[in-house]
Each structure stands twice: as structure tokens, then as C-alpha cells.
Write a protein that holds these residues in place. Structure first.
Motif, PDB file in Angstrom:
ATOM      1  N   VAL A  76      15.326 -64.656  -5.566  1.00 32.56           N
ATOM      2  CA  VAL A  76      15.241 -63.323  -4.972  1.00 32.56           C
ATOM      3  C   VAL A  76      16.612 -62.882  -4.466  1.00 32.56           C
ATOM      4  O   VAL A  76      17.193 -63.500  -3.571  1.00 32.56           O
ATOM      5  N   SER A  77      17.134 -61.812  -5.045  1.00 29.38           N
ATOM      6  CA  SER A  77      18.422 -61.254  -4.636  1.00 29.38           C
ATOM      7  C   SER A  77      18.235 -60.338  -3.429  1.00 29.38           C
ATOM      8  O   SER A  77      17.110 -60.060  -3.004  1.00 29.38           O
ATOM      9  N   THR A 119       2.484 -61.762  -0.454  1.00 31.68           N
ATOM     10  CA  THR A 119       2.435 -60.585  -1.327  1.00 31.68           C
ATOM     11  C   THR A 119       1.047 -59.946  -1.386  1.00 31.68           C
ATOM     12  O   THR A 119       0.840 -59.011  -2.157  1.00 31.68           O
ATOM     13  N   THR A 128      12.068 -66.287 -10.326  1.00 29.01           N
ATOM     14  CA  THR A 128      13.229 -65.448 -10.055  1.00 29.01           C
ATOM     15  C   THR A 128      13.798 -65.785  -8.686  1.00 29.01           C
ATOM     16  O   THR A 128      13.062 -65.786  -7.687  1.00 29.01           O
ATOM     17  N   ALA A 150      13.402 -54.448  -1.984  1.00 26.66           N
ATOM     18  CA  ALA A 150      12.294 -53.759  -2.651  1.00 26.66           C
ATOM     19  C   ALA A 150      10.951 -54.372  -2.251  1.00 26.66           C
ATOM     20  O   ALA A 150       9.978 -53.648  -1.994  1.00 26.66           O
ATOM     21  N   LEU A 151      10.884 -55.703  -2.178  1.00 21.95           N
ATOM     22  CA  LEU A 151       9.646 -56.370  -1.774  1.00 21.95           C
ATOM     23  C   LEU A 151       9.258 -55.983  -0.357  1.00 21.95           C
ATOM     24  O   LEU A 151       8.080 -55.745  -0.056  1.00 21.95           O
ATOM     25  N   ASP A 201      16.197 -57.462  -4.650  1.00 24.74           N
ATOM     26  CA  ASP A 201      14.792 -57.849  -4.812  1.00 24.74           C
ATOM     27  C   ASP A 201      14.089 -57.887  -3.456  1.00 24.74           C
ATOM     28  O   ASP A 201      12.984 -57.365  -3.286  1.00 24.74           O
ATOM     29  N   SER A 240       8.614 -54.362 -12.092  1.00 24.63           N
ATOM     30  CA  SER A 240       9.345 -55.095 -13.127  1.00 24.63           C
ATOM     31  C   SER A 240       9.394 -56.597 -12.828  1.00 24.63           C
ATOM     32  O   SER A 240       9.448 -57.410 -13.758  1.00 24.63           O
ATOM     33  N   LEU A 241       9.378 -56.958 -11.552  1.00 25.48           N
ATOM     34  CA  LEU A 241       9.384 -58.374 -11.187  1.00 25.48           C
ATOM     35  C   LEU A 241       8.048 -59.047 -11.481  1.00 25.48           C
ATOM     36  O   LEU A 241       7.987 -60.198 -11.907  1.00 25.48           O
ATOM     37  N   HIS A 269      10.944 -51.367  -9.111  1.00 25.27           N
ATOM     38  CA  HIS A 269      11.641 -52.660  -9.057  1.00 25.27           C
ATOM     39  C   HIS A 269      10.629 -53.805  -8.945  1.00 25.27           C
ATOM     40  O   HIS A 269      10.698 -54.792  -9.696  1.00 25.27           O
ATOM     41  N   VAL A 270       9.697 -53.666  -8.020  1.00 29.44           N
ATOM     42  CA  VAL A 270       8.692 -54.724  -7.840  1.00 29.44           C
ATOM     43  C   VAL A 270       7.792 -54.821  -9.064  1.00 29.44           C
ATOM     44  O   VAL A 270       7.416 -55.925  -9.490  1.00 29.44           O
TER      45      VAL A 270
END
Length: 726
Positions: A458-459, A510, A456, A465-466, A462, A487-488, A484-485
Motif C-alpha cells: 500500500v503506497s 475494509t 499490493t 484513497a482507502l 493507495d 482498481s485495487l 482508485h480503490v
């Protein structure tokens, strides 16, 4: 045949060596060489900026602990003297005058001749007649680091430029980019002759090549050639300048040809010549570095264009013992580039109609797990060495050596066979191109023969949220960020799985996330590991009958610690466990040496430091992980301490929790950040009830305990994580 002048110089060098009573580094015995390497590791603490008082105290403590024996070699004494003097300067800069004076006193006692004497001793130890690239890089690094410090405070009789040129030469020939950069910087300020100025420019160009700035390197090379024209035979550095000029004309060595190929962006040629250069070296870190550089050239040149090409690269990395180069270059960066190329292959195959990218998916999982091995997994699953952790210095070197072992890549089919009930999820956050980041998630389902790969871009949403779900700040993360995370990361779990058991392999970026909160609520286990390979190499924790538990607690300072201790006492009173409480490290050592235990729990304050600098504030005195690793660890270790399971700040260290796994534990519970001690005590109390009273496997008991907490308490409790073999 050597000239009469060279023979005379050789005799003078030998006479100086005898007079000073020093050894050549190549003649050090195994134990002495290990002592020097440990000094190099302590120097790296001083290289960090800023360096805090706790780290300086660790250096002094390590020296007192490891180097107070009667058999200290002269070379080792010179190095420790220099280390202590610089440590004293750092103490003084932070306002600790008494500590600075004590360091100076010890340094003067070890090297009464002062910096000039130390410089002559160290220069003699790395005389140019040796092939330094054949030696252990850390051994040479210690000498170079000390020379850089001593030169900065040397007297008028010492020609600083000459020393720095020697340091630059040694750093360049041993692939020591950090010391080369420091030597070039210092040399640029004292190079007052044409020869020294030319050599400063030349070594600057080598440093630019090593850091990847090829355009600037070519400019510096041109400048060197122009400066070299003005160097006459009367210049002290004329011979070195002429030797380098001739090397530009011939470029006969494999290494020179590899460098030339990189500058010309001929990556096929670069890979070939790096491999040829490695063939000229004995087995060791430098040869491994040539192997890694060859694969780096193939990545840069887009030469890994098929599954077969990537598999061949993995085979070459293993045959070349690539992990041995981890202290010489950025191995993680090279493998990340290989991973991105492998994901490219997966996505290209996935777009072809009628073709499933199964082979590419398997390969992505293998490369991703190998990255996990680089990040610490490689240290786990090896036989414990006798006395390998008896001091901080030895423990640090032992863990580094374990990290430097190149493991066999683990195939997804092997993981599925040995962990048939688990979803394995690898998470990698990396930069694809400048200004762009990607999140790569690889999911191996129990019911699927091949992994699923999801990359993905990263927008902004994104990334936000991360960031909100990282480290201690995640305790305040809004629910939408957690969802959100989730779902990623967990989009590819088997939707039919009612209570999935999840083995998570996050990267460093992460790692410190609230995985207990991020995982789907219906998951029955959430286990963190550095690599799936590390988990497969770990032993299972098994015992029939009541478990034997031993613990050490800070009941005065931590209310959560009191709660945990009381819960274990109650379980013992009810006959579910045998419980032993100790109050000091010697008591703990004696108990573990004379009895068999299943669980060790340590509930005390912890510091935020890396590796063996980490401190557990035990009731009797602070202790490093080394003191713990030296003990006969039981299969399960609970570290209810802040930061005990953090992601390390440097690539060649491990956190206390991972160190326990490396030293033989099967399962560890540890703190990812500055955990709330009351929440930790409540979570562990519930975990013990499920595991020790009701017989649930520890991973399941830990997960059930977290989910049973009040909803508002869970974010603070998510700082504790379960690691190891589920």
C-alpha cells in the motif's frame, strides 16, 4: 504424601467454604456455570475505556433481566454484587448519582458482608486445590475480575498482596493475559515484602512472554532469581517463591519447555512442546490455545515452507478445535501470519518459469476464507437452539459459542460448484512488517478453475484513497478515490463478464466501505458476507406466490421510514404482497409466532454499540438484538437502522445483521454506518418495487435500485448493504 500442615490448611479451607456457603467453581452445574460466564462477558464492558452510560445501562438491564430468579447461587450473588458496585462507581464518575446509588443498593443486598466477605467467598471458590486450567476460561475470568475490583476496596484485615498473588497465579495457569497484566500492575503497588516483590517480578515476566516481549521477559526472570535469593523461610510467600525457583531448575513440564524454546527462538521445539502441553489437557479452550500456539511458533519460525506444510497446519487447527481459543488469544493474528506466508509461497511459485501456482492459489483462498470465519462467518449456518436468545446474557453467550466452533475449510472448487455464476472476491488489509501495509485480494472467477491472487504494497496514494472510502466519510469521497480503490479490488474480474454477480468477503478493515459504489457499475449483484463458507451454509430464501411482509416503523421520527411503509401499503393494495404492520415488540413476537412471513423490515433509529449492547429504538421501547433473535425470523430481514451491519469493535461479538443470519435468516439488508434515513427509504422503496412487484431476486433488485438513484444520491445510499445468500 501431604504434610500435617497441608492437611490442616485443607480442613480450614473446607470449613471456611461451608461457613460462607459458597461453591467451588469446578462444582458449578451447567446452568450456574453459564450464569457466571455471562457475568464475565458483562465485566468486559467495564474493561473498555471509556465506558459510556448506555453500556452501563446495558449491564444493569442484563442483570435485572437474567438474574432476578429465586435460585441465585451464593457465588453468582457475590459476583453480581461486585459487578454492580463497580458499575455504580462508573455511573458516579460520569455524574449519574441516582443510578450509582441504585447499583450500590442492589450490590449491598446481594453481599451484605461487604468486600471482605466477597473476597473470602471468591478466594474459596478458586482454592489452589483445583486445577483451574481444566475449567471454562470465562468462568474463572469472572471470579478473577471480581477479585481485582474487591481487593482495591478491601479493609485492613485483608492482605492485598496475597490476594493479588492468587489472582496472578490463577490468571497465569489459565492463560488469561488480560487479568494477569492487571494483577501484576496492582501487585507492584502493594508488594512490600521480599517474597511478594519477587512474585510480582516473576508474574511480570510471564506477562511479558505472553505479550511477545521476550528480551524484557528474560531481564525480569534474571531479576526474579536475584530477588528470590533474599526471601527467607519466614516470608509468607516463601513456599511459592521456592516452587517457582525449582521450576526454573527442572523445566520438566511441557509448557515450561515450550516457553523456554520460544525464548531461545527454537520454534521447532516450541511447536513440539506446545502440542505436548495440549495433549496433557482435556478438550476445551486451553487445549485449543496450545494448538494455536504451536502453529504460531511454526509461522514465526518460517516452518510452513510448502503447500503440504500449510495444509497440515490447517488440518491440525481443525483437529485441535482452534476457534475454541478465540477468547484466550488472538487467533486472527496467527491466521493472518499464515496467510502472508501462503501468499509468499504463491508469489514464489508464480515466478518460476513454466509452472502455474494453482495449488498455492487454492490454498491462499482457503486460508483467506478461514480468516473470514474467524471474523464472524463461523456463527452462520447452524440449527437455531431453543431459548438460546431469551435474554441479552444468553444471546451473547450463544453467539460467542457459535463463533467458537471451528468450521471445515471450504475449497474454491466447492465454492465454484455451488455458486457457479459468481465472482468471489476476498479483501484483506494487513501489516506485513513494521511500517508496511499490504492489500491482498483473492478473486475466484466463474470461468476460471483457480483463484487469482494479488498482493499490493500500500503506497501513500493507495492509503489515502482507502481512507477516503471508509465508513461514513466515504459519502464525501472524490470520484478519483472511488476509482482508485475499485482498481485495487476488482482488477481481476473476468473482463468478458457483462453483468457479474459479486460475492464480497471483506475483512474488518475494509468491511464498512461503500461497496455499492466501489463495485463496477455493470455488476448485477453485490453481496457482502463474512466468509464464503457462511454463505454456503445459509439457506436460500424461496417462495412461490405473493410474499408475506411484516414491518415495524418509526414514522414519527424518520421520514424515510414513512416512505418505506407507504410503499409496502401500496404493494399490498395492488395485490403484490400481504402486509402486516405492528407497533411494538410484543405485537411482532405474537405475529411471527402465529403466522408465516417471508420478509421482516424494521425501520427505526439504531445505536453504534456492539453485539447485544446494540439498541434498535422501537416505537414502544429500545430493544437489543437478543429480543429479535429470539423470534421466529423469516428468511429475509431488512434492518433500516444505523450501524446494524457494522464491523464489530471486538472480535467476540457480532453486529445485529450478522446475528440475524446466525439466528436463521437467509438474507439481511443492514446499515454499515449512520445512514441517511431518507436515502435509505428511497433505496428500499425502489428495492421492494423490483423484488416484490417485478419478481427480481432480492440481491439483484437491491443492486438495480442503487444504480437507479440519481448519481449525487448514491454515496449516501451506499451505507446500506446486502448480506447473506444471494
Amino acid at each position: 504424601m501431604s504434610s500435617w500442615r497441608e492437611r490442616v490448611e485443607s480442613r480450614i479451607v473446607s470449613a471456611v467454604q461451608r461457613r460462607l456457603g459458597v461453591e467451588l467453581v469446578k462444582d458449578l452445574g451447567e446452568v450456574d456455570d453459564q450464569d457466571v460466564q455471562a457475568i464475565a462477558r458483562l465485566y468486559r464492558i467495564l474493561d473498555r475505556k471509556p465506558v459510556y452510560a448506555a453500556a452501563l445501562n446495558h449491564i444493569v438491564s442484563a442483570v435485572e433481566q437474567h438474574y432476578t430468579g429465586p435460585s441465585l447461587k451464593p457465588l453468582t450473588g457475590c459476583l453480581i454484587s461486585s459487578l454492580l458496585h463497580e458499575t455504580g462507581m462508573a455511573f458516579q464518575a460520569r455524574g449519574f448519582t441516582e443510578e450509582a446509588k441504585e447499583c450500590d443498593r442492589l450490590a449491598a443486598a446481594l453481599a451484605p458482608g461487604g468486600p471482605d466477605h466477597v473476597i473470602l467467598s471468591l478466594l474459596s471458590a478458586i482454592s489452589s486445590q483445583q486445577e483451574l486450567h481444566l475449567l471454562t476460561p470465562l468462568t474463572v475470568d469472572a471470579v478473577l475480575r471480581a477479585l481485582l475490583h474487591e481487593t482495591s476496596r478491601s479493609g485492613r484485615r485483608i492482605r492485598r498482596a496475597g490476594i493479588l498473588i492468587s489472582v496472578a497465579y490463577a490468571a497465569h495457569t489459565t492463560g488469561n493475559i488480560e487479568r494477569l497484566g492487571a494483577a501484576v500492575e496492582a501487585l507492584s503497588h502493594v508488594a512490600t515484602t521480599p517474597g511478594a516483590a519477587a512474585l510480582a517480578t516473576y508474574y511480570h515476566s510471564r506477562h511479558l512472554i505472553a505479550t511477545g516481549d521476550m528480551e524484557a521477559a528474560l531481564t525480569a526472570e534474571t531479576q526474579f532469581k536475584q530477588q528470590a535469593e533474599a526471601v527467607t523461610a519466614r516470608d509468607k510467600d516463601y513456599k511459592q517463591v521456592e516452587f517457582i525457583r525449582s521450576s526454573f531448575r527442572t523445566t520438566s513440564s511441557a509448557m515450561a519447555r515450550a516457553s523456554a524454546a520460544v525464548r531461545a527462538e527454537d520454534y521447532v521445539g516450541a511447536a513440539h512442546w506446545y502440542e505436548r502441553s495440549g495433549e496433557e489437557l482435556p478438550a476445551g479452550p486451553m487445549r485449543a490455545a496450545m494448538c494455536v500456539l504451536a502453529e504460531s511458533a511454526r509461522v514465526l519460525g518460517d516452518l510452513l515452507s510448502s503447500v503440504g506444510a500449510v495444509r497440515a497446519a490447517l488440518s491440525r487447527l481443525r483437529a485441535g478445535d482452534a476457534f475454541a481459543a478465540r477468547s484466550t488469544l488472538d487467533l486472527e493474528l496467527v491466521l493472518t501470519g499464515m496467510l502472508m506466508r501462503t501468499v509468499d509461497l504463491y508469489e514464489a511459485a508464480d515466478q518460476k518459469p513454466g509452472r502455474a501456482p494453482d495449488a498455492e492459489a487454492m490454498l491462499v483462498a482457503e486460508v483467506t476464507d478461514l480468516l473470514g470465519e474467524v471474523r464472524g462467518g463461523a456463527a452462520v449456518g447452524h440449527p437455531k437452539q431453543r431459548d438460546a436468545y431469551r435474554s441479552d446474557a444468553l444471546a451473547d453467550l450463544t453467539l460467542l459459542k457459535l463463533l467458537s466452533r471451528t468450521p471445515r475449510p471450504v475449497a474454491p472448487s466447492e465454492i465454484a460448484e455451488r455458486l457457479p455464476d459468481h465472482h468471489v472476491v476476498w479483501v484483506v488489509f494487513s501489516g506485513a512488517r513494521i511500517g508496511e501495509h499490504v492489500l491482498t485480494v483473492v478473486t475466484l472467477r466463474p470461468s476460471a478453475p483457480y483463484p487469482l491472487v494479488r498482493r499490493t504494497s500500500v503506497s501513500m496514494a493507495d492509503g489515502k484513497a482507502l481512507a477516503q472510502c471508509s465508513d461514513e466519510e466515504s459519502e464525501e469521497a472524490p470520484e478519483e478515490a472511488l476509482l482508485h480503490v475499485r482498481s485495487l479490488v476488482f482488477a481481476d474480474l473476468d473482463p468478458a463478464a457483462s453483468a457479474p454477480r459479486i460475492l464480497l468477503v471483506p475483512d474488518n478493515a475494509t468491511w464498512s466501505m461503500p461497496w455499492s459504489e466501489l463495485a463496477p457499475p455493470h455488476s448485477s449483484e453485490v453481496t457482502l458476507t463474512r466468509s464464503a463458507g457462511a454463505t454456503l451454509r445459509s439457506r436460500r430464501a424461496t417462495r412461490v406466490g405473493p410474499k408475506r411482509v411484516i414491518g415495524i416503523f418509526d414514522e414519527q421520527g424518520l421520514r424515510g421510514s414513512r416512505k418505506e411503509a407507504r410503499a409496502l401499503e401500496e404493494l399490498a393494495e395492488q395485490g403484490h404482497i400481504h402486509f402486516t404492520r405492528v407497533h411494538s415488540l410484543p405485537e411482532l413476537d405474537n405475529a411471527l409466532a402465529n403466522g408465516s412471513y417471508d420478509v421482516l423490515t424494521i425501520s427505526v433509529h439504531g445505536t453504534a454499540d456492539d453485539g447485544v449492547e446494540y439498541r434498535m429504538l422501537l416505537p414502544d421501547k429500545p430493544s437489543s438484538p437478543a429480543a429479535l433473535l429470539h423470534l421466529a425470523l423469516p428468511p429475509t430481514v431488512v434492518l433500516g437502522c444505523c450501524w446494524s451491519a457494522k464491523s464489530p469493535d471486538t472480535p467476540d461479538t457480532t453486529a445485529a445483521a450478522l446475528s440475524c443470519l446466525a439466528a436463521g435468516a437467509s438474507q439481511v439488508i443492514g446499515g454499515l454506518w449512520a445512514i441517511d434515513d431518507e436515502m435509505a427509504g428511497e433505496l428500499l422503496t425502489r428495492t421492494y418495487d423490483g423484488h416484490l412487484r417485478h419478481g427480481l431476486p432480492l440481491a439483484q433488485a437491491f443492486r438495480a435500485a442503487h444504480l437507479a438513484l440519481p448519481r449525487d444520491d448514491r454515496p449516501a445510499a451506499a451505507g446500506l448493504a446486502f448480506m447473506g445468500h444471494p
